[in-house]
Design a protein around this motif. Structure first.
Motif, mmCIF file in Angstrom:
data_model
loop_
_atom_site.group_PDB
_atom_site.id
_atom_site.type_symbol
_atom_site.label_atom_id
_atom_site.label_comp_id
_atom_site.label_asym_id
_atom_site.label_seq_id
_atom_site.Cartn_x
_atom_site.Cartn_y
_atom_site.Cartn_z
ATOM 1 N N GLN A 203 0.800 -1.220 0.000
ATOM 2 C CA GLN A 203 0.000 0.000 0.000
ATOM 3 C C GLN A 203 0.837 1.275 0.000
ATOM 4 O OE1 GLN A 203 -3.323 0.115 -0.547
ATOM 5 N NE2 GLN A 203 -3.084 -2.098 -0.831
ATOM 6 N N VAL A 204 2.129 1.174 0.335
ATOM 7 C CA VAL A 204 2.971 2.370 0.294
ATOM 8 C C VAL A 204 3.075 2.918 -1.130
ATOM 9 C CG1 VAL A 204 4.302 1.667 2.324
ATOM 10 C CG2 VAL A 204 5.165 1.152 0.037
ATOM 11 N N HIS A 205 2.715 2.113 -2.114
ATOM 12 C CA HIS A 205 2.806 2.535 -3.512
ATOM 13 C C HIS A 205 1.471 3.044 -4.069
ATOM 14 C CE1 HIS A 205 6.792 0.867 -3.490
ATOM 15 N NE2 HIS A 205 6.304 -0.238 -2.977
ATOM 16 N N ALA A 206 0.454 3.057 -3.231
ATOM 17 C CA ALA A 206 -0.879 3.449 -3.695
ATOM 18 C C ALA A 206 -0.911 4.879 -4.223
ATOM 19 C CB ALA A 206 -1.902 3.264 -2.574
ATOM 20 N N ASP A 207 -0.196 5.783 -3.589
ATOM 21 C CA ASP A 207 -0.210 7.184 -4.031
ATOM 22 C C ASP A 207 0.342 7.315 -5.453
ATOM 23 O OD1 ASP A 207 -1.330 7.970 -1.641
ATOM 24 O OD2 ASP A 207 0.539 8.784 -0.813
ATOM 25 N N ALA A 208 1.399 6.574 -5.775
ATOM 26 C CA ALA A 208 1.981 6.647 -7.124
ATOM 27 C C ALA A 208 1.007 6.114 -8.170
ATOM 28 C CB ALA A 208 3.297 5.868 -7.176
ATOM 29 N N VAL A 209 0.347 5.009 -7.861
ATOM 30 C CA VAL A 209 -0.624 4.431 -8.794
ATOM 31 C C VAL A 209 -1.802 5.389 -8.967
ATOM 32 C CG1 VAL A 209 -2.242 2.520 -9.192
ATOM 33 C CG2 VAL A 209 0.075 2.048 -8.326
ATOM 34 N N GLU A 210 -2.273 5.935 -7.855
ATOM 35 C CA GLU A 210 -3.392 6.872 -7.919
ATOM 36 C C GLU A 210 -3.020 8.125 -8.711
ATOM 37 O OE1 GLU A 210 -6.727 8.863 -5.019
ATOM 38 O OE2 GLU A 210 -4.693 8.677 -4.214
ATOM 39 N N ALA A 211 -1.810 8.628 -8.533
ATOM 40 C CA ALA A 211 -1.373 9.817 -9.274
ATOM 41 C C ALA A 211 -1.354 9.536 -10.773
ATOM 42 C CB ALA A 211 0.000 10.272 -8.794
ATOM 43 N N ASP A 212 -0.862 8.358 -11.167
ATOM 44 C CA ASP A 212 -0.886 7.987 -12.585
ATOM 45 C C ASP A 212 -2.325 7.967 -13.096
ATOM 46 O OD1 ASP A 212 1.864 7.633 -12.613
ATOM 47 O OD2 ASP A 212 1.779 5.456 -12.925
ATOM 48 N N TYR A 213 -3.191 7.301 -12.350
ATOM 49 C CA TYR A 213 -4.585 7.147 -12.760
ATOM 50 C C TYR A 213 -5.273 8.507 -12.889
ATOM 51 C CZ TYR A 213 -9.397 5.525 -12.877
ATOM 52 O OH TYR A 213 -10.702 5.295 -13.255
ATOM 53 N N LEU A 214 -5.123 9.337 -11.878
ATOM 54 C CA LEU A 214 -5.761 10.657 -11.913
ATOM 55 C C LEU A 214 -5.185 11.527 -13.028
ATOM 56 C CD1 LEU A 214 -6.118 11.396 -8.095
ATOM 57 C CD2 LEU A 214 -7.910 10.657 -9.714
ATOM 58 N N GLY A 215 -3.893 11.402 -13.287
ATOM 59 C CA GLY A 215 -3.287 12.126 -14.409
ATOM 60 C C GLY A 215 -3.890 11.680 -15.731
ATOM 61 N N GLY A 216 -4.138 10.385 -15.850
ATOM 62 C CA GLY A 216 -4.777 9.873 -17.055
ATOM 63 C C GLY A 216 -6.193 10.392 -17.210
ATOM 64 N N VAL A 217 -6.957 10.340 -16.131
ATOM 65 C CA VAL A 217 -8.336 10.845 -16.167
ATOM 66 C C VAL A 217 -8.341 12.313 -16.576
ATOM 67 C CG1 VAL A 217 -10.352 11.408 -14.739
ATOM 68 C CG2 VAL A 217 -9.260 9.158 -14.531
ATOM 69 N N ALA A 218 -7.454 13.107 -15.973
ATOM 70 C CA ALA A 218 -7.370 14.537 -16.292
ATOM 71 C C ALA A 218 -6.992 14.759 -17.752
ATOM 72 C CB ALA A 218 -6.360 15.229 -15.372
ATOM 73 N N GLY A 219 -6.232 13.818 -18.319
ATOM 74 C CA GLY A 219 -5.808 13.934 -19.713
ATOM 75 C C GLY A 219 -6.771 13.292 -20.704
ATOM 76 N N GLY A 220 -7.914 12.829 -20.216
ATOM 77 C CA GLY A 220 -8.921 12.266 -21.111
ATOM 78 C C GLY A 220 -8.774 10.778 -21.397
ATOM 79 N N VAL A 221 -7.904 10.090 -20.662
ATOM 80 C CA VAL A 221 -7.757 8.651 -20.861
ATOM 81 C C VAL A 221 -9.026 7.968 -20.368
ATOM 82 C CG1 VAL A 221 -6.445 6.593 -20.194
ATOM 83 C CG2 VAL A 221 -5.255 8.752 -20.652
ATOM 84 N N ARG A 222 -9.540 7.060 -21.198
ATOM 85 C CA ARG A 222 -10.762 6.339 -20.828
ATOM 86 C C ARG A 222 -10.577 4.834 -20.872
ATOM 87 N NH1 ARG A 222 -13.010 10.715 -23.794
ATOM 88 N NH2 ARG A 222 -14.233 12.048 -22.434
ATOM 89 N N GLY A 223 -9.552 4.378 -21.568
ATOM 90 C CA GLY A 223 -9.331 2.948 -21.698
ATOM 91 C C GLY A 223 -7.859 2.661 -21.872
ATOM 92 N N THR A 224 -7.564 1.361 -21.971
ATOM 93 C CA THR A 224 -6.164 0.959 -22.105
ATOM 94 C C THR A 224 -6.003 -0.003 -23.272
ATOM 95 O OG1 THR A 224 -6.467 -0.865 -20.527
ATOM 96 C CG2 THR A 224 -5.702 1.242 -19.644
#
Length: 165
Positions: free
Chosen positions: A118-139
Motif C-alpha cells: 500500500q505504500v505505492h498506492a499514491d503513485a498508482v493513484e497519481a498515474d490514474y488521476l493524471g490519465g483521467v485529467a488527460g482524457g484517458v478512458r481505456g487501455t
C-alpha cells in the motif's frame, strides 16, 4: 528520480517520448507490450517508453493489486521484469501469485501484496488521476510527445507516426 523517469524503457534523453497508460490485467496492453518494446529497442535511442498505471479496476479485479506489485518491484529496479511476468500470467494475479512472482525476482514477497504494498498506492493513484485529467478512458492509451496516438499499435505504423526509422 523524477516522476517522469519512474518507469522508462529506453534512453532517458531520447528525443521522442511515448507514454502508455496501461492496465496490467488488460489483454490489449499485454499484446501491445512486445510491440512497444520492439519500437524502443529498434529506435537507436530515438524513442523512450514511459509507463503510467491506469488500472481498470471495475473490469479487471486484480489490476490495482498488480499495479501495486509492479510499483513494489520498481522500487528494486525491477519494474519491467515484473511487468513481463504479470502480462505473461494475467490469468494468475491473486496476492498469492504476486508473492510467488516477487520471490522469482528476488524480492521479499511481503513487499508486493497486502499492507506493505500500500505504500505505492499514491503513485498508482497519481498515474490514474493524471490519465483521467488527460482524457484517458481505456487501455492501452498512447501519447506521443503529449499528443494522443490513435493508429494501430504495430511497429511499422508507430515508426511512421513517430518519424523514426
Amino acid at each position: 528520480m523524477s516522476d517522469d523517469a519512474r518507469h522508462v524503457l529506453g534512453s532517458l534523453d531520447a528525443p521522442v517520448t511515448v507514454v502508455e497508460y496501461g492496465d496490467l490485467e488488460c489483454p490489449y496492453c499485454r499484446n501491445a507490450a512486445p510491440v512497444l518494446r520492439e519500437l524502443v529497442e529498434g529506435s537507436g535511442g530515438q524513442v523512450r517508453l514511459v509507463w503510467r498505471h491506469f488500472p481498470l479496476f471495475e473490469v479487471h479485479p486484480h489490476a490495482l493489486t498488480a499495479a501495486l506489485a509492479a510499483e513494489a518491484a520498481g522500487a528494486h529496479g525491477l519494474f519491467w521484469p515484473m511487468q513481463e511476468l504479470l502480462f505473461a500470467r494475467q490469468d494468475r494475479l491473486t496476492d498469492a501469485d504476486l508473492r510467488v512472482y516477487a520471490a522469482e525476482l528476488g524480492i521479499d514477497p511481503d513487499e508486493v501484496a497486502g499492507d506493505r504494498a500500500q505504500v505505492h498506492a499514491d503513485a498508482v493513484e497519481a498515474d490514474y488521476l493524471g490519465g483521467v485529467a488527460g482524457g484517458v478512458r481505456g487501455t492501452p492509451t498512447l501519447l506521443v510527445d503529449g499528443v494522443r496516438y490513435r493508429g494501430p499499435i504495430e511497429v511499422r505504423a508507430l515508426r511512421a507516426a513517430l518519424g523514426v526509422a
